[in-house]
Scaffold this motif. Structure first.
Motif, PDB file in Angstrom:
ATOM      1  N   THR A  25       0.891  -1.044  -0.069  1.00  0.00           N
ATOM      2  CA  THR A  25      -0.012  -0.096  -0.167  1.00  0.00           C
ATOM      3  C   THR A  25       0.851   1.265   0.216  1.00  0.00           C
ATOM      4  O   THR A  25       0.586   2.255  -0.826  1.00  0.00           O
ATOM      5  N   LEU A  26       2.005   1.168   0.823  1.00  0.00           N
ATOM      6  CA  LEU A  26       2.922   2.418   0.905  1.00  0.00           C
ATOM      7  C   LEU A  26       3.590   2.708  -0.265  1.00  0.00           C
ATOM      8  O   LEU A  26       3.771   3.860  -0.679  1.00  0.00           O
ATOM      9  N   VAL A  27       4.193   1.556  -0.952  1.00  0.00           N
ATOM     10  CA  VAL A  27       5.071   1.659  -2.067  1.00  0.00           C
ATOM     11  C   VAL A  27       4.166   1.986  -3.568  1.00  0.00           C
ATOM     12  O   VAL A  27       4.739   2.457  -4.456  1.00  0.00           O
ATOM     13  N   ALA A  28       3.048   1.589  -3.567  1.00  0.00           N
ATOM     14  CA  ALA A  28       2.264   1.529  -4.706  1.00  0.00           C
ATOM     15  C   ALA A  28       2.318   2.939  -5.501  1.00  0.00           C
ATOM     16  O   ALA A  28       2.342   2.785  -6.853  1.00  0.00           O
ATOM     17  N   PRO A  29       1.583   3.828  -4.737  1.00  0.00           N
ATOM     18  CA  PRO A  29       1.234   5.097  -5.480  1.00  0.00           C
ATOM     19  C   PRO A  29       2.789   5.686  -6.162  1.00  0.00           C
ATOM     20  O   PRO A  29       2.699   5.908  -7.483  1.00  0.00           O
ATOM     21  N   ALA A  30       3.876   5.592  -5.486  1.00  0.00           N
ATOM     22  CA  ALA A  30       5.199   5.990  -5.890  1.00  0.00           C
ATOM     23  C   ALA A  30       5.767   5.192  -7.170  1.00  0.00           C
ATOM     24  O   ALA A  30       6.306   5.545  -7.985  1.00  0.00           O
ATOM     25  N   LEU A  31       5.715   4.004  -6.943  1.00  0.00           N
ATOM     26  CA  LEU A  31       5.945   2.900  -7.822  1.00  0.00           C
ATOM     27  C   LEU A  31       5.218   2.987  -9.329  1.00  0.00           C
ATOM     28  O   LEU A  31       5.838   3.035 -10.297  1.00  0.00           O
ATOM     29  N   LYS A  71       5.173 -10.243  -3.960  1.00  0.00           N
ATOM     30  CA  LYS A  71       4.651 -10.045  -2.540  1.00  0.00           C
ATOM     31  C   LYS A  71       5.092  -8.717  -1.653  1.00  0.00           C
ATOM     32  O   LYS A  71       4.733  -8.526  -0.600  1.00  0.00           O
ATOM     33  N   ALA A  72       5.864  -7.989  -2.429  1.00  0.00           N
ATOM     34  CA  ALA A  72       6.445  -6.860  -1.948  1.00  0.00           C
ATOM     35  C   ALA A  72       7.429  -7.172  -0.597  1.00  0.00           C
ATOM     36  O   ALA A  72       7.430  -6.289   0.353  1.00  0.00           O
ATOM     37  N   VAL A  73       8.240  -8.366  -0.633  1.00  0.00           N
ATOM     38  CA  VAL A  73       9.204  -8.580   0.390  1.00  0.00           C
ATOM     39  C   VAL A  73      10.249  -7.461   0.526  1.00  0.00           C
ATOM     40  O   VAL A  73      10.479  -7.117   1.758  1.00  0.00           O
ATOM     41  N   ARG A  74      10.712  -7.125  -0.584  1.00  0.00           N
ATOM     42  CA  ARG A  74      11.961  -6.096  -0.506  1.00  0.00           C
ATOM     43  C   ARG A  74      11.447  -4.783  -0.016  1.00  0.00           C
ATOM     44  O   ARG A  74      12.125  -4.236   0.852  1.00  0.00           O
ATOM     45  N   PRO A  75      10.378  -4.250  -0.494  1.00  0.00           N
ATOM     46  CA  PRO A  75       9.811  -3.068   0.120  1.00  0.00           C
ATOM     47  C   PRO A  75       9.648  -3.069   1.570  1.00  0.00           C
ATOM     48  O   PRO A  75       9.764  -2.247   2.429  1.00  0.00           O
ATOM     49  N   ALA A  76       8.909  -4.209   1.944  1.00  0.00           N
ATOM     50  CA  ALA A  76       8.834  -4.476   3.359  1.00  0.00           C
ATOM     51  C   ALA A  76      10.186  -4.396   4.327  1.00  0.00           C
ATOM     52  O   ALA A  76       9.911  -3.683   5.069  1.00  0.00           O
ATOM     53  N   LEU A  77      11.077  -4.905   3.651  1.00  0.00           N
ATOM     54  CA  LEU A  77      12.268  -5.055   4.208  1.00  0.00           C
ATOM     55  C   LEU A  77      12.972  -3.601   4.504  1.00  0.00           C
ATOM     56  O   LEU A  77      13.426  -2.802   5.476  1.00  0.00           O
ATOM     57  N   ALA A  98      12.872   2.167  -5.586  1.00  0.00           N
ATOM     58  CA  ALA A  98      14.075   1.719  -6.218  1.00  0.00           C
ATOM     59  C   ALA A  98      14.345   0.311  -6.189  1.00  0.00           C
ATOM     60  O   ALA A  98      14.863  -0.313  -7.208  1.00  0.00           O
ATOM     61  N   VAL A  99      14.349  -0.490  -4.861  1.00  0.00           N
ATOM     62  CA  VAL A  99      14.676  -2.012  -4.809  1.00  0.00           C
ATOM     63  C   VAL A  99      13.570  -2.580  -5.740  1.00  0.00           C
ATOM     64  O   VAL A  99      14.112  -3.853  -6.181  1.00  0.00           O
ATOM     65  N   GLU A 100      12.385  -2.101  -5.704  1.00  0.00           N
ATOM     66  CA  GLU A 100      11.503  -2.798  -6.362  1.00  0.00           C
ATOM     67  C   GLU A 100      11.752  -2.782  -8.034  1.00  0.00           C
ATOM     68  O   GLU A 100      11.595  -3.841  -8.965  1.00  0.00           O
ATOM     69  N   LEU A 101      12.183  -1.647  -8.395  1.00  0.00           N
ATOM     70  CA  LEU A 101      12.573  -1.469 -10.041  1.00  0.00           C
ATOM     71  C   LEU A 101      13.687  -2.237 -10.210  1.00  0.00           C
ATOM     72  O   LEU A 101      14.000  -2.802 -11.200  1.00  0.00           O
ATOM     73  N   ILE A 102      14.745  -2.334  -9.346  1.00  0.00           N
ATOM     74  CA  ILE A 102      15.986  -3.189  -9.650  1.00  0.00           C
ATOM     75  C   ILE A 102      15.847  -4.535  -9.608  1.00  0.00           C
ATOM     76  O   ILE A 102      16.195  -5.136 -10.296  1.00  0.00           O
ATOM     77  N   LEU A 141      13.949   0.385 -16.459  1.00  0.00           N
ATOM     78  CA  LEU A 141      13.840   0.348 -14.951  1.00  0.00           C
ATOM     79  C   LEU A 141      15.088   0.536 -14.010  1.00  0.00           C
ATOM     80  O   LEU A 141      14.762   1.224 -13.126  1.00  0.00           O
ATOM     81  N   LEU A 142      16.146   0.223 -14.526  1.00  0.00           N
ATOM     82  CA  LEU A 142      17.420   0.504 -13.678  1.00  0.00           C
ATOM     83  C   LEU A 142      17.792   2.151 -13.659  1.00  0.00           C
ATOM     84  O   LEU A 142      18.049   2.405 -12.492  1.00  0.00           O
TER      85      LEU A 142
END
Length: 354
Positions: A25-31, A71-77, A98-102, A141-142
Motif C-alpha cells: 500500500t505504501l509503495v504502490a503510488p510512487a511505484l 509479494k513486496a518482500v523487498r519494500p517491506a524490508l 528503487a529496490v522494486e525497480l531493480i 527500470l534500472l
C-alpha cells in the motif's frame, strides 16, 4: 519470486501478511508514478511484467489497488529497516521504489538469460514482446531506480545512490558467476555461496541498508541491517534452489525441474556433486552427458541429488544463513517490535514449501 507458503502459526502468518500488505500500500503510488514515467513501449512491458495489465495494455482489475508484481518482500524490508532505527516508514519510500525497480530489472534479464518462458504464472515478458524489448525494459527500470533515489529530499540522496551502485556491482558479478557455473565442470560450495551473496543477497542487503540510510541511521547500524539482508538473501536463494527441484510449479509459476534440465549448478547439485559415493558419481555422469535430459532422467537427477546429500546440506545452509542474519540484525540495535517483525518475515521466507 517464488510463491510463499508457511507452516508457521496463524498469528505469525497474519502478522507478516499485514506487514506485506502495508508495504504494498505504501509503495504502490510512487511505484506507479515511476513506471508511468517510462517511455513507451517500455512502460507497457513493465506494467505487463508486474501483472498490472494484459499484453495489449488492458488493465487487470486486480491491479487497481497496487496488487500484482510479487509479494513486496523487498519494500517491506526497506520500511521495516527504517522503523528499526527509529524512522518513519514513509521516509524510505524512494528506497522501496528503487529496490522494486531493480528487482524487476534483474528478473527481466534473468528470464532472458535462462530462457525461462514463465514468470508469475504467465508468459515471461521476453516470450511475449521479444528479447530486445525485454532487455531494454530492464535497462529503463534500472535508470528509473537511480532517479528515484536521486530525488530523495535532503542530503541523503548521495549516500543512497552510492549504496545502490555498490549493490549493482555485486549483483552483476553474482549474475556473471551464475552463468559461468553452467560451463565449468566443478563448483565449490564456497564459490556458490559467494555467487548467491551477489545474485540475491546484495539486493536484499541493499533494501535493508537503504531503509537505515533514509532514516538517518549511523554507519554501524546500517552495516548490521545490510548484513542481515545479505544473509537472509542467501538463505532465500538456497530455498529457491530447493523449490527448483522439489517444489510445486502451481505455486512457483515456473516449471519444476527446469534447473536440472538446464544442468544448473544450484546448491543442492553442487553439494551432491561433491559426494564421492555412488549417487554423486552417477549424478556427475548424468550432468556430463551432452544430450538433453528427458522427464525420467530429470526425476532420476532429483533422486540422485537427494541420495548424495544435496537436499540435507542445503537445508543446513538455510539454517546457518538465517542464524547469521539474526545475529547481524542485533548489531543494528532495532526496536523490539521491529526485531520481532523482521524475525517473522525471515522465518516465512526461509520456511516456504520445502
Amino acid at each position: 519470486m517464488t510463491a510463499l507458503t508457511t507452516t508457521e502459526p496463524t498469528t505469525t502468518a497474519t502478522s507478516v501478511a499485514s506487514v506485506l500488505h502495508r508495504a504494498r500500500t505504501l509503495v504502490a503510488p510512487a511505484l506507479r508514478d515511476a513506471i508511468g514515467a517510462l517511455p513507451e513501449p517500455e512502460r507497457r512491458i513493465a506494467r505487463y511484467h508486474r501483472g498490472w495489465c494484459e499484453a495489449d495494455g488492458t488493465q487487470l482489475p486486480s491491479s487497481a489497488g497496487g496488487e500484482g508484481g510479487g509479494k513486496a518482500v523487498r519494500p517491506a524490508l526497506v520500511f521495516l529497516a527504517a522503523r528499526a532505527v527509529g524512522g518513519p516508514a514513509e521516509c524510505a519510500v524512494p528506497g522501496a521504489v528503487a529496490v522494486e525497480l531493480i528487482h524487476d530489472f534483474s528478473l527481466l534479464h534473468d528470464d532472458v538469460i535462462d530462457g525461462d518462458p514463465l514468470r508469475r504464472h504467465r508468459s515471461a515478458a521476453w516470450a511475449v514482446y521479444g528479447t530486445p524489448a525485454a532487455v531494454l525494459t530492464g535497462d529503463a527500470l534500472l535508470v528509473g531506480a537511480l532517479r528515484a533515489l536521486m530525488a530523495t529530499p535532503g542530503p541523503l540522496a548521495d549516500t543512497a545512490v552510492r549504496e545502490a551502485l555498490v549493490m549493482l556491482s555485486d549483483l552483476m558479478v553474482g549474475q556473471s558467476q551464475d552463468v559461468a557455473f553452467e560451463k565449468v565442470g566443478h563448483v565449490e560450495v564456497g564459490q556458490y555461496l559467494a555467487m548467491a551473496a551477489g545474485k540475491t543477497g546484495a539486493l536484499m542487503g541493499c533494501a535493508c541498508a537503504l531503509g537505515g540510510v533514509l532514516a538517518g541511521a549511523d554507519a554501524e547500524r546500517v552495516a548490521g541491517l545490510r548484513d542481515f539482508g545479505r544473509c537472509l538473501g542467501v538463505a532465500f536463494q538456497c530455498v529457491d534452489d530447493l523449490l527448483g527441484i522439489w517444489g510445486d510449479s502451481a505455486q512457483s509459476g515456473k516449471p519444476v525441474g527446469a534447473d536440472l534440465a538446464a544442468r544448473k549448478k544450484s546448491l543442492p547439485v553442487v553439494a551432491a556433486l561433491a559426494d564421492e559415493g555412488a549417487a554423486g558419481r552417477s549424478l556427475a555422469a548424468l550432468y556430463a552427458r551432452p544430450e538433453p535430459l528427458n522427464e525420467s532422467e530429470i526425476a532420476l537427477a532429483a533422486e540422485l541429488v537427494e541420495r548424495a546429500g544435496g537436499r540435507e546440506a542445503t537445508e543446513r545452509e538455510v539454517s546457518r544463513q538465517t542464524a547469521a542474519a539474526m545475529r547481524a540484525l542485533s548489531r543494528a540495535r532495532p526496536t523490539a517490535e521491529v526485531y520481532r517483525q523482521l524475525h517473522e518475515l525471515a522465518m516465512l521466507l526461509t520456511r516456504r514449501d520445502r
